[in-house]
Motif scaffolding. Structure first.
Motif, PDB file in Angstrom:
ATOM      1  N   GLN A  43      21.957 -10.660 -38.558  1.00 23.91           N
ATOM      2  CA  GLN A  43      20.466 -11.181 -38.930  1.00 23.91           C
ATOM      3  C   GLN A  43      19.407 -10.268 -38.437  1.00 23.91           C
ATOM      4  OE1 GLN A  43      18.631 -14.448 -36.353  1.00 23.91           O
ATOM      5  NE2 GLN A  43      18.447 -15.753 -37.886  1.00 23.91           N
ATOM      6  N   GLY A  44      19.694  -9.471 -37.527  1.00 30.36           N
ATOM      7  CA  GLY A  44      18.545  -8.277 -37.232  1.00 30.36           C
ATOM      8  C   GLY A  44      18.657  -7.333 -38.214  1.00 30.36           C
ATOM      9  N   ARG A  45      19.851  -6.823 -39.092  1.00 27.59           N
ATOM     10  CA  ARG A  45      19.716  -6.132 -40.215  1.00 27.59           C
ATOM     11  C   ARG A  45      18.965  -6.630 -41.442  1.00 27.59           C
ATOM     12  NH1 ARG A  45      25.180  -5.472 -38.598  1.00 27.59           N
ATOM     13  NH2 ARG A  45      25.596  -7.008 -40.214  1.00 27.59           N
ATOM     14  N   TYR A  46      19.115  -7.863 -41.434  1.00 28.03           N
ATOM     15  CA  TYR A  46      18.333  -8.457 -42.518  1.00 28.03           C
ATOM     16  C   TYR A  46      16.858  -8.391 -42.467  1.00 28.03           C
ATOM     17  CZ  TYR A  46      16.549 -12.584 -45.430  1.00 28.03           C
ATOM     18  OH  TYR A  46      15.807 -13.260 -46.099  1.00 28.03           O
ATOM     19  N   PHE A  47      16.147  -8.920 -41.204  1.00 25.08           N
ATOM     20  CA  PHE A  47      14.848  -8.823 -41.013  1.00 25.08           C
ATOM     21  C   PHE A  47      14.438  -7.418 -40.765  1.00 25.08           C
ATOM     22  CE2 PHE A  47      15.697 -13.340 -39.498  1.00 25.08           C
ATOM     23  CZ  PHE A  47      14.632 -13.888 -40.223  1.00 25.08           C
ATOM     24  N   ASN A  48      15.347  -6.624 -40.470  1.00 26.22           N
ATOM     25  CA  ASN A  48      14.744  -4.978 -40.284  1.00 26.22           C
ATOM     26  C   ASN A  48      14.452  -4.707 -41.889  1.00 26.22           C
ATOM     27  OD1 ASN A  48      16.144  -2.105 -41.204  1.00 26.22           O
ATOM     28  ND2 ASN A  48      14.991  -2.056 -39.191  1.00 26.22           N
ATOM     29  N   GLU A  49      15.245  -5.061 -42.812  1.00 29.42           N
ATOM     30  CA  GLU A  49      15.124  -4.591 -44.249  1.00 29.42           C
ATOM     31  C   GLU A  49      13.856  -5.391 -44.707  1.00 29.42           C
ATOM     32  OE1 GLU A  49      17.277  -5.229 -48.598  1.00 29.42           O
ATOM     33  OE2 GLU A  49      18.257  -5.422 -46.828  1.00 29.42           O
ATOM     34  N   LYS A  50      13.807  -6.761 -44.598  1.00 35.22           N
ATOM     35  CA  LYS A  50      12.502  -7.514 -45.212  1.00 35.22           C
ATOM     36  C   LYS A  50      11.226  -6.875 -44.231  1.00 35.22           C
ATOM     37  CE  LYS A  50      15.122  -9.954 -47.576  1.00 35.22           C
ATOM     38  NZ  LYS A  50      15.189  -9.944 -49.010  1.00 35.22           N
ATOM     39  N   PHE A  51      11.294  -6.906 -43.149  1.00 33.75           N
ATOM     40  CA  PHE A  51       9.903  -6.291 -42.499  1.00 33.75           C
ATOM     41  C   PHE A  51       9.521  -4.990 -43.095  1.00 33.75           C
ATOM     42  CE2 PHE A  51      10.160  -9.099 -38.400  1.00 33.75           C
ATOM     43  CZ  PHE A  51       9.868 -10.469 -39.232  1.00 33.75           C
ATOM     44  N   ASN A  52      10.513  -4.194 -43.149  1.00 35.58           N
ATOM     45  CA  ASN A  52      10.147  -2.791 -43.734  1.00 35.58           C
ATOM     46  C   ASN A  52       9.808  -2.407 -45.109  1.00 35.58           C
ATOM     47  OD1 ASN A  52      10.191  -0.593 -41.069  1.00 35.58           O
ATOM     48  ND2 ASN A  52      12.477  -1.769 -41.039  1.00 35.58           N
ATOM     49  N   ALA A  53      10.127  -3.605 -45.758  1.00 35.10           N
ATOM     50  CA  ALA A  53       9.849  -3.733 -47.046  1.00 35.10           C
ATOM     51  C   ALA A  53       8.213  -3.887 -47.456  1.00 35.10           C
ATOM     52  CB  ALA A  53      10.471  -4.892 -48.090  1.00 35.10           C
ATOM     53  N   GLY A  54       7.348  -4.468 -46.389  1.00 35.77           N
ATOM     54  CA  GLY A  54       6.116  -4.490 -46.346  1.00 35.77           C
ATOM     55  C   GLY A  54       5.430  -5.740 -47.156  1.00 35.77           C
ATOM     56  N   GLY A  55       4.300  -5.825 -47.439  1.00 37.10           N
ATOM     57  CA  GLY A  55       3.652  -6.786 -48.352  1.00 37.10           C
ATOM     58  C   GLY A  55       4.209  -8.292 -48.057  1.00 37.10           C
ATOM     59  N   GLU A  56       4.035  -8.761 -49.336  1.00 39.82           N
ATOM     60  CA  GLU A  56       4.720 -10.015 -49.460  1.00 39.82           C
ATOM     61  C   GLU A  56       5.919 -10.531 -49.036  1.00 39.82           C
ATOM     62  OE1 GLU A  56       3.645 -14.237 -51.157  1.00 39.82           O
ATOM     63  OE2 GLU A  56       2.562 -12.297 -51.166  1.00 39.82           O
ATOM     64  N   THR A  57       7.013  -9.467 -49.125  1.00 39.36           N
ATOM     65  CA  THR A  57       8.200  -9.689 -48.663  1.00 39.36           C
ATOM     66  C   THR A  57       8.289  -9.767 -46.964  1.00 39.36           C
ATOM     67  OG1 THR A  57       9.300  -8.361 -50.558  1.00 39.36           O
ATOM     68  CG2 THR A  57      10.390  -8.504 -48.468  1.00 39.36           C
TER      69      THR A  57
END
Length: 568
Positions: free
Chosen positions: A58-72
């Protein structure tokens, strides 16, 4: 980060999360950062990809999503909140006391408050937000310390996650009591957003004990530790609801009633009475009549609850709750929350400017302001900086409202907002006064809101217009004509050619019954002004949908004054 938030609050220009320059029109007098208790420090570790985070799925999932920025990133933040609300956050992400990052962030919050505390000019408080969220039902409390680092560094914030913490407010109050006993300090808590609690905020039963009746011990503890309630903030106004107050023409102000915080449960009419200030105060009267103590005896404050570090309360400088809602041509058209079936629960244009807390204090210092909050000598505004005074007694005269030393008269003849009306002969009288925000709009009217219990215990309310502008005359039913509207949405702007710069009155309750418990508070209404959506429409040259509010009547709510009948 904390230091950016403090610089902004004291009046410095900073750069927003989306790279825009932003500055308050006027600095704030005092300020506190209330970071969430649970998972404190986890977000920075998620974004930074700390080893313990990246070792967790779950940590890797949110790391990717948060660092995508914007709407994601915004959707990921909402997803994380929903997961926490439903108890589905991995332990690797839900930082608790004992985690090094948790203690490190708390220590930095304390350090930042100390760096920026400038008594007499700009006062900072050490504080945090206890983030109880039971199946999405909001029970958040802001926990405010009177103390400095010598005491607050002896503890770390209490959380809501067992076994270290608990979502039950009773356990928070026990933690607060232990803090005072162990450190010799002082602390209070301020609940907020009952409108997202789905009937839990002012419930008259114990929702943590299978709906058992509340007892006197609960009532005494809640009154002791929670002397204030946050009546308005960016997630909707919480004074009352039009279904609870159908005879109140100003009841439907920025109402949020879609469901609970994460939209996991729809709102029902039965939930509403335990969610709003006015009905909560009425529940308190009923409880006092039954148990001899009032659990819901609270003064009123306002706040921002933004998650950007920026707290502008003005409609012409609205920076939204999240980074994705900072100024842009499309921020008013977002679907902010959806129900499980995909239908819309909340649109982004329904967010409002953060409120403000006003405290009558002897000095701009931690001790004096905290003491003012503790004794409930406070009032809330929806953003403007009106000056409001409200006193209750039995010897006020009409001429008192015209005095320039009004505060001296009020304190010498009566009690102030947040206090109890002493026993005496005859109906109580109230001295109320409001001065407009010098950079804002004129005033439409001052009202006194009364709530009471009749002889059968029925909860009743009535709104009295006690002072108003422009020589208007009430109709045969006692209703005051509208003040008018000078808003020009093409600019947008308004003119202070209607309304009054100041209003005041001495009012005596015409329906007084000494056998009936009651509360009274003042509500000050401004003339109509443009809402933040109107400024966006002009700035970005966009056409708003028909259901988007463009005009508002901002307001202030004083803390109540209570009357308790004498018992034989």
């Amino acid at each position: 980060m904390p230091r950016d938030a403090y610089r902004f609050a004291r009046g410095d220009q900073v750069t927003s999360n989306t790279g825009q320059p932003v500055k308050l029109a006027r600095p704030l007098d005092f300020f506190m950062i209330t970071d969430h208790s649970d998972a404190m420090g986890a977000i920075t570790d998620i974004i930074g990809g700390a080893p313990n985070i990246m070792a967790d799925e779950q940590g890797r999932y949110f790391n990717e999503k948060f660092n995508a920025g914007g709407e994601t990133a915004m959707r990921a933040a909402q997803e994380l909140v929903a997961a926490f609300a439903q108890g589905n956050v991995s332990p690797a992400l839900n930082y608790q006391p004992g985690n090094p990052a948790y203690a490190r962030v708390w220590d930095d919050i304390i350090a930042a408050a100390e760096e920026f505390n400038d008594p007499g000019h700009f006062t900072t408080f050490i504080a945090y937000e206890w983030t109880s969220l039971v199946k999405g039902n909001n029970l958040h409390r802001n926990v405010i310390f009177r103390d400095g680092p010598e005491r607050t560094r002896q503890i770390v914030p209490y959380t809501t996650t067992p076994p270290v913490g608990s979502p039950n407010p009773r356990d928070l109050w026990a933690w607060m009591e232990n803090y005072e006993e162990q450190t010799g300090g002082n602390v209070l808590a301020i609940p907020h957003n009952g409108n997202l609690s789905n009937g839990w905020m002012f419930s008259q039963k114990d929702d943590f004990a299978e709906g058992a009746p509340l007892d006197a011990a609960y009532a005494e503890a809640r009154q002791k530790w929670e002397p204030l309630y946050e009546a308005t903030q960016i997630k909707g106004d919480g004074e009352t609801h039009p279904m609870l107050s159908p005879d109140d023409e100003f009841a439907d102000f920025e109402t949020w009633d879609y469901g609970n915080l994460d939209a996991s449960e729809l709102k029902t009419h039965e939930m509403l009475p335990a969610e709003y200030v006015r009905s909560g105060l009425q529940h308190g009267l009923s409880m006092e009549a039954e148990l001899g103590v009032n659990a819901f005896k609270f003064g009123l404050v306002g706040a921002s609850d933004t998650h950007t570090g920026l707290t502008p309360p003005d409609n012409d400088n609205f920076f939204g709750k999240f980074t994705a809602y900072e100024p842009s041509s499309h921020r008013a058209e977002h679907v902010s929350k959806t129900f499980a079936n995909g239908s819309v629960a909340l649109m982004s244009h329904q967010y409002i400017t953060g409120g403000l807390t006003a405290v009558w204090a002897e000095s701009n210092t931690r001790g004096a302001i905290w003491d003012g909050m503790k004794r409930r000598e406070t009032y809330a505004t929806t953003g403007p900086r009106m000056r409001v005074r409200f006193f209750g007694g039995r010897s006020f005269e009409a001429a008192d409202a015209l005095r320039r030393d009004l505060a001296l008269v009020g304190y010498s003849k009566g009690v102030t907002m947040g206090a109890d009306l002493p026993a005496g002969e005859g109906a109580p009288s109230f001295l109320v006064y409001a001065l407009r925000d010098p950079m804002g709009a004129n005033l439409d009217r001052i009202q006194i809101v009364k709530g009471w219990l009749n002889e059968t215990g029925e909860q009743l309310e009535k709104i009295y217009d006690v002072a108003w502008s422009d020589d208007r005359v009430p109709d045969a039913d006692g209703n005051l004509p509208p003040v008018g509207n000078t808003v020009d949405l093409m600019i947008p702007a308004w003119t202070n050619t209607i309304g009054a710069s100041e209003l005041g009155a001495v009012w005596e309750d015409p329906d007084w019954d000494p056998s009936q418990g009651a509360f009274y508070y003042a509500r000050v209404i401004e003339i109509p002004t443009p809402r933040w959506t109107a400024y966006d429409a002009v700035k970005f040259n966009v056409e708003m949908d028909d259901d988007v509010k463009m005009i508002s009547q901002e307001r202030a709510y004083s803390s109540p004054i209570w009357y308790t009948p004498q018992k034989d």
